[in-house]
Design a protein around this motif. Structure first.
Motif, mmCIF file in Angstrom:
data_model
loop_
_atom_site.group_PDB
_atom_site.id
_atom_site.type_symbol
_atom_site.label_atom_id
_atom_site.label_comp_id
_atom_site.label_asym_id
_atom_site.label_seq_id
_atom_site.Cartn_x
_atom_site.Cartn_y
_atom_site.Cartn_z
ATOM 1 N N PRO A 89 0.813 -1.225 0.000
ATOM 2 C CA PRO A 89 0.000 0.000 0.000
ATOM 3 C C PRO A 89 0.843 1.270 0.000
ATOM 4 C CG PRO A 89 -0.860 -1.561 1.602
ATOM 5 C CD PRO A 89 0.432 -2.132 1.087
ATOM 6 N N GLY A 90 0.495 2.171 -0.915
ATOM 7 C CA GLY A 90 1.143 3.471 -0.966
ATOM 8 C C GLY A 90 2.447 3.521 -1.744
ATOM 9 N N ALA A 92 5.099 3.591 -4.694
ATOM 10 C CA ALA A 92 5.120 4.099 -6.059
ATOM 11 C C ALA A 92 5.536 2.987 -7.021
ATOM 12 C CB ALA A 92 6.104 5.260 -6.167
ATOM 13 N N GLU A 96 6.417 5.573 -11.789
ATOM 14 C CA GLU A 96 6.289 6.787 -10.973
ATOM 15 C C GLU A 96 7.647 7.212 -10.411
ATOM 16 O OE1 GLU A 96 1.725 6.455 -9.293
ATOM 17 O OE2 GLU A 96 3.271 5.183 -8.388
ATOM 18 N N ASN A 114 2.969 14.637 -3.534
ATOM 19 C CA ASN A 114 1.844 13.736 -3.806
ATOM 20 C C ASN A 114 2.228 12.278 -3.578
ATOM 21 O OD1 ASN A 114 -0.219 15.578 -4.499
ATOM 22 N ND2 ASN A 114 0.709 15.880 -6.504
ATOM 23 N N MET A 115 3.395 11.889 -4.071
ATOM 24 C CA MET A 115 3.833 10.500 -3.925
ATOM 25 C C MET A 115 4.079 10.146 -2.462
ATOM 26 S SD MET A 115 6.306 10.176 -7.295
ATOM 27 C CE MET A 115 6.963 8.566 -6.857
ATOM 28 N N ILE A 117 2.720 11.587 0.199
ATOM 29 C CA ILE A 117 1.434 11.530 0.901
ATOM 30 C C ILE A 117 0.827 10.143 0.713
ATOM 31 C CG2 ILE A 117 -0.963 12.376 0.844
ATOM 32 C CD1 ILE A 117 0.289 15.222 0.267
ATOM 33 N N ASN A 118 0.773 9.653 -0.529
ATOM 34 C CA ASN A 118 0.232 8.313 -0.783
ATOM 35 C C ASN A 118 1.044 7.245 -0.069
ATOM 36 O OD1 ASN A 118 -1.803 9.291 -2.421
ATOM 37 N ND2 ASN A 118 -0.634 9.035 -4.298
ATOM 38 N N HIS A 119 2.366 7.398 -0.101
ATOM 39 C CA HIS A 119 3.268 6.428 0.528
ATOM 40 C C HIS A 119 2.997 6.347 2.024
ATOM 41 C CE1 HIS A 119 7.073 4.429 1.528
ATOM 42 N NE2 HIS A 119 7.086 4.064 0.269
ATOM 43 N N LEU A 121 0.270 7.273 3.660
ATOM 44 C CA LEU A 121 -1.062 6.733 3.951
ATOM 45 C C LEU A 121 -1.028 5.203 3.937
ATOM 46 C CD1 LEU A 121 -3.315 9.218 1.949
ATOM 47 C CD2 LEU A 121 -3.086 9.052 4.448
ATOM 48 N N GLY A 122 -0.326 4.635 2.978
ATOM 49 C CA GLY A 122 -0.167 3.181 2.941
ATOM 50 C C GLY A 122 0.624 2.672 4.134
ATOM 51 N N GLN A 158 0.939 17.868 3.337
ATOM 52 C CA GLN A 158 -0.297 18.445 2.811
ATOM 53 C C GLN A 158 -0.256 19.975 2.868
ATOM 54 O OE1 GLN A 158 -2.766 16.040 5.328
ATOM 55 N NE2 GLN A 158 -3.127 14.521 3.734
#
Length: 166
Positions: A89-90, A92, A96, A114-115, A117-119, A121-122, A158
């Protein structure tokens, strides 16, 4: 903890997850154009590299190999369904990561934010998994610190994204 324990699975998988964050953070530290992006990147890279050391020390202390026989995320009840194209999860994709390596200027800064943040969250989802199912006190203490750090990072990431108009 044994070879197929929640704690061993977490330590192995989070080491791999953190390794990508360290690479992303070092890229931001070296190539970010925004001073805050460079600072966040450096902080993430150094902090998560230190946590990799802690997790690898646990595995050695438990007499376990750095890699196990279990598939990625097998230690989490919903883990197998979270792995997409071999990525936890999260994480790249290779494409990417290549895009990040090639980006410059404000585009780089926003892509990194952005990457990451996703990383994160996972990563927080994985940390919640060990907090819910683990029972080794040192692992639980460290996982809670990781979660607190990543939640603070998420706020900073963020805010920086908002400030840069992303």
């Amino acid at each position: 903890p044994g070879d197929d324990s929640v704690e061993a699975g977490f330590a192995r998988d989070m080491t791999a997850h953190h390794a990508q964050a360290v690479e992303m953070g070092m890229l931001a530290f070296q190539r970010g154009t925004d001073p805050e992006v460079r600072q966040i990147g450096g902080d993430i890279a150094s902090g998560q590299q230190g946590e990799i050391g802690i997790m690898q020390t646990w595995l050695r202390g438990w007499g376990l190999d750095p890699t196990g026989s279990q598939p990625r995320m097998a230690w989490m009840p919903d883990g197998a369904s979270l792995v997409k194209n071999g990525l936890m999860p999260g994480m790249a994709t290779p494409q990417e990561m290549e895009q990040l390596r090639g980006a410059q200027g404000r585009e780089f800064d926003l892509l990194f934010l952005n990457m990451m943040i996703n990383h994160h969250l996972g990563g927080v989802h994985m940390i919640d998994g060990v907090l819910d199912a683990g029972d080794e006190p040192e692992v639980l203490r460290t996982a809670q610190i990781m979660k607190n750090t990543q939640q603070t990072d998420l706020t900073n990431l963020q805010n920086a994204k908002k400030r840069l108009g992303g």
